[in-house]
Design a protein around this motif. Structure first.
Motif, PDB file in Angstrom:
ATOM      1  N   SER A 155      36.877  39.455  36.280  1.00  0.00           N
ATOM      2  CA  SER A 155      36.872  40.000  37.353  1.00  0.00           C
ATOM      3  C   SER A 155      35.884  40.526  37.587  1.00  0.00           C
ATOM      4  O   SER A 155      35.913  41.305  35.914  1.00  0.00           O
ATOM      5  CB  SER A 155      38.139  39.820  38.057  1.00  0.00           C
ATOM      6  OG  SER A 155      38.825  40.226  37.018  1.00  0.00           O
ATOM      7  N   LYS A 169      37.033  43.137  38.682  1.00  0.00           N
ATOM      8  CA  LYS A 169      38.984  44.342  38.420  1.00  0.00           C
ATOM      9  C   LYS A 169      38.462  44.407  37.820  1.00  0.00           C
ATOM     10  O   LYS A 169      38.809  45.798  36.836  1.00  0.00           O
ATOM     11  CB  LYS A 169      39.476  44.575  39.580  1.00  0.00           C
ATOM     12  CG  LYS A 169      39.193  42.921  40.306  1.00  0.00           C
ATOM     13  CD  LYS A 169      41.392  42.641  41.110  1.00  0.00           C
ATOM     14  CE  LYS A 169      41.259  41.112  40.770  1.00  0.00           C
ATOM     15  NZ  LYS A 169      40.043  40.695  42.204  1.00  0.00           N
ATOM     16  N   VAL A 174      39.013  47.788  43.747  1.00  0.00           N
ATOM     17  CA  VAL A 174      38.511  49.167  43.635  1.00  0.00           C
ATOM     18  C   VAL A 174      39.708  49.813  43.346  1.00  0.00           C
ATOM     19  O   VAL A 174      40.589  50.810  42.223  1.00  0.00           O
ATOM     20  CB  VAL A 174      37.519  49.737  44.707  1.00  0.00           C
ATOM     21  CG1 VAL A 174      37.393  51.445  44.322  1.00  0.00           C
ATOM     22  CG2 VAL A 174      36.594  48.652  44.478  1.00  0.00           C
ATOM     23  N   ALA A 232      29.469  45.274  42.526  1.00  0.00           N
ATOM     24  CA  ALA A 232      29.998  43.572  42.174  1.00  0.00           C
ATOM     25  C   ALA A 232      28.995  43.116  43.203  1.00  0.00           C
ATOM     26  O   ALA A 232      28.938  41.450  42.986  1.00  0.00           O
ATOM     27  CB  ALA A 232      31.785  43.747  43.165  1.00  0.00           C
ATOM     28  N   GLN A 233      28.830  43.010  43.724  1.00  0.00           N
ATOM     29  CA  GLN A 233      27.703  42.524  45.517  1.00  0.00           C
ATOM     30  C   GLN A 233      26.469  42.780  45.508  1.00  0.00           C
ATOM     31  O   GLN A 233      26.305  41.695  46.064  1.00  0.00           O
ATOM     32  CB  GLN A 233      28.418  43.436  46.743  1.00  0.00           C
ATOM     33  CG  GLN A 233      30.117  43.031  47.095  1.00  0.00           C
ATOM     34  CD  GLN A 233      30.237  43.516  48.416  1.00  0.00           C
ATOM     35  OE1 GLN A 233      29.185  43.939  49.666  1.00  0.00           O
ATOM     36  NE2 GLN A 233      31.490  43.377  49.181  1.00  0.00           N
ATOM     37  N   SER A 263      30.358  41.592  39.614  1.00  0.00           N
ATOM     38  CA  SER A 263      31.783  41.040  39.977  1.00  0.00           C
ATOM     39  C   SER A 263      30.379  38.873  40.197  1.00  0.00           C
ATOM     40  O   SER A 263      30.064  38.784  40.669  1.00  0.00           O
ATOM     41  CB  SER A 263      32.590  40.689  41.029  1.00  0.00           C
ATOM     42  OG  SER A 263      33.346  39.334  42.022  1.00  0.00           O
ATOM     43  N   GLY A 291      33.205  36.321  41.216  1.00  0.00           N
ATOM     44  CA  GLY A 291      33.722  35.969  42.300  1.00  0.00           C
ATOM     45  C   GLY A 291      33.234  35.114  43.674  1.00  0.00           C
ATOM     46  O   GLY A 291      31.904  34.993  43.590  1.00  0.00           O
ATOM     47  N   LYS A 340      29.931  35.778  46.021  1.00  0.00           N
ATOM     48  CA  LYS A 340      29.082  37.065  45.111  1.00  0.00           C
ATOM     49  C   LYS A 340      28.580  36.344  45.146  1.00  0.00           C
ATOM     50  O   LYS A 340      27.644  35.547  45.205  1.00  0.00           O
ATOM     51  CB  LYS A 340      29.557  38.119  44.455  1.00  0.00           C
ATOM     52  CG  LYS A 340      30.842  38.041  44.231  1.00  0.00           C
ATOM     53  CD  LYS A 340      31.784  39.595  45.092  1.00  0.00           C
ATOM     54  CE  LYS A 340      32.718  39.623  45.556  1.00  0.00           C
ATOM     55  NZ  LYS A 340      33.298  40.743  45.308  1.00  0.00           N
ATOM     56  N   GLY A 390      34.676  35.896  37.698  1.00  0.00           N
ATOM     57  CA  GLY A 390      34.200  36.575  36.262  1.00  0.00           C
ATOM     58  C   GLY A 390      33.860  37.911  36.202  1.00  0.00           C
ATOM     59  O   GLY A 390      33.878  38.511  37.990  1.00  0.00           O
TER      60      GLY A 390
HETATM   61  C1  LIG Z   1      34.303  41.573  45.224  1.00  0.00           C
HETATM   62  C2  LIG Z   1      34.577  42.583  44.706  1.00  0.00           C
HETATM   63  C3  LIG Z   1      35.308  43.460  43.661  1.00  0.00           C
HETATM   64  C4  LIG Z   1      35.943  42.654  42.420  1.00  0.00           C
HETATM   65  O1  LIG Z   1      35.113  41.482  42.300  1.00  0.00           O
HETATM   66  P1  LIG Z   1      36.081  40.697  41.539  1.00  0.00           P
HETATM   67  O2  LIG Z   1      35.620  39.749  40.977  1.00  0.00           O
HETATM   68  O3  LIG Z   1      37.165  40.336  43.136  1.00  0.00           O
HETATM   69  O4  LIG Z   1      37.556  41.781  41.034  1.00  0.00           O
HETATM   70  C5  LIG Z   1      35.070  44.997  43.820  1.00  0.00           C
HETATM   71  N1  LIG Z   1      34.040  45.863  44.228  1.00  0.00           N
HETATM   72  C6  LIG Z   1      33.583  45.062  45.559  1.00  0.00           C
HETATM   73  C7  LIG Z   1      32.935  45.426  46.424  1.00  0.00           C
HETATM   74  C8  LIG Z   1      33.737  43.902  45.174  1.00  0.00           C
HETATM   75  O5  LIG Z   1      33.046  43.209  46.633  1.00  0.00           O
END
Ligand SMILES: *Cc1c(COP(=O)(O)O)cnc(C)c1O
Length: 418
Positions: free
Chosen positions: A54, A56, A86, A160-161, A182, A184, A187, A194
């Motif tokens: 993930s 995180k 975070v 992540a985004q 991310s 997830g 995303k 992942g």
């Molecule tokens: C989704 C996200 C995460 C964490 O990602 P995961 O894969 O859900 O653990 C961290 N920071 C931001 C800004 C996110 O949008």
């Protein structure tokens, strides 16, 4: 309960072909993961890449490696308005969350406060600053770097985004000392779950590599569950089915949770296989998202509503299109209307980080007015590739009902939809 077309706030399509690639990846095991990491390194032009379960988990690995390098340092500055993952990762890494307020005009750090936060920590306690690229907007990494001005303090980009997005000719995620993506749900590219670490720093990479030897793999029996989840996501995130998972309370679809005790695993070969076609998918999806965001930007939003797309004309690769709604009544009404009509307009994070019940005692007496406001004043419009022209018109009509607003635009867009 609503049983009708319901637009998810964010989505990243998964196809049957992806599922087959996932299965093939499972058969190839470690070779599939090496392939994915090799492609990532090539595409992002970085020397080191690690794939985990993930985003995180990825952030936790980076912070752990940094702490190995500088054991006396334990404080990590994060924005007071961001994803709960975070602070979850900071706490999971055994480190201390330090907050900096967020500027409601930019969704980036309040840089005046960041300067104070950083200068107060000249005592060598600061380990890292984590700028978050929210919704697709870029945090000003160069400005963070200028303020921090200490080679022992790492800048860890939360990308992540924004996987696949660029800013100023540089690939987001690769500008800081380390960054992570991310994979997830919802995303830019999703493999159900992942996360990916990218870094050019050999010392950080060495620390992560050492720590990776202690990270367990998924078990063989996890494959069945991963396949079920992937099929469920493929089908259920489609607007024609999304009403179903949304109406099942225990699935907690769209919920945001503070959970520092999450599992950390190596990326599964099935998930790496799901990502096989990732460069084409990112290109196609971001084209669709840029086009939808451009359509939202053309709407002459009435007073009291502002968007974030005025940035010298460059398209922004939003994964959700943020709107700042300064009137709390209107904010509530829009969300309620979206709830009943299935429009995919959503709040972002239910609270700012200083208001998370498990954490809030740590920040007693500190003020984060920008972040507090954003938690109550931002909502997002969908821009994902599963959004149709007709969906867009429905959303615009709903807004039109709240304002005597953008009649001309609405008529034009109606012509555009199939
Ligand atoms: C989704 C996200 C995460 C964490 O990602 P995961 O894969 O859900 O653990 C961290 N920071 C931001 C800004 C996110 O949008």
């Amino acid at each position: 309960m609503r049983i009708a077309r319901t637009i998810p706030p964010a989505a990243s399509p998964i196809t049957v072909r992806d599922l087959l690639n996932g299965f093939r990846g499972f058969l190839r095991q470690a070779e599939e993961i090496r392939r994915f990491e090799r492609e990532l390194k090539g595409h992002f032009g970085i020397r080191h890449c690690f794939s985990v379960s993930s985003g995180k988990a990825a952030l936790t690995m980076i912070l752990g490696a940094l702490h190995d390098l500088y054991p006396a340092r334990s404080e990590v500055v994060i924005p007071a308005f961001c994803c709960y993952s975070v602070p979850s990762a900071v706490v999971r890494a055994g480190l201390k969350v330090v907050l900096c307020d967020v500027d409601p005009e930019t969704l980036d750090f309040d840089f005046a406060q960041l300067a104070r936060v950083v200068s107060k920590r000249r005592d060598d306690s600061l380990l890292a600053v984590v700028p978050v690229h929210l919704f697709g907007l870029s945090s000003d990494i160069d400005r963070v770097r200028t303020l921090v001005d200490d080679p022992h303090v790492a800048i860890v980009e939360d990308a992540a985004q924004v996987m696949g997005a660029e800013h100023g000719g540089r690939k987001m995620g690769t500008v800081g000392d380390a960054g992570f993506f991310s994979l997830g749900r919802g995303k830019a590219l999703s493999t159900v779950e992942g996360g990916v670490v990218v870094t050019d720093r050999c010392d950080i990479a060495a620390g992560i590599r050492r720590r990776m030897t202690l990270v367990p793999e998924y078990g063989g029996s996890d494959l069945i569950w991963q396949m079920v989840q992937a099929i469920a996501l493929m089908v259920m995130q489609r607007p024609s089915f999304f009403w179903l998972p949304k109406s099942i309370p225990f699935l907690k679809v769209g919920g945001t949770f503070y959970e520092p005790d999450f599992r950390i695993r190596k990326m599964s070969a099935f998930h790496a296989g799901l990502a096989r076609n990732w460069r084409n998918k990112l290109t196609d999806h971001s084209r669709a998202r840029v086009a939808a965001a451009a359509a939202w930007s053309r709407i002459p939003w009435p007073d009291g509503l502002s968007n974030y797309s005025r940035r010298n004309g460059k398209p922004i690769h939003f994964i959700r299109y943020p709107l700042h709604v300064k009137d709390p009544g209107l904010w509530r009404d829009l969300l309620e209307c979206s709830q009943t009509e299935g429009l995919g307009i959503m709040l972002t994070y239910p609270n700012s980080i200083d208001e998370i019940p498990e954490l809030k005692d740590r920040f007693a007496g500190q003020g984060f007015p920008g972040a507090n406001r954003l938690a109550r004043e931002i909502l997002t419009l969908p821009v994902h590739p599963l959004l149709s022209g007709r969906d867009r018109n429905r959303i615009e009509r709903a807004f039109g009902a709240f304002f005597t607003g953008p009649e001309t635009d609405r008529t034009r867009n109606r012509g555009e939809s199939r």
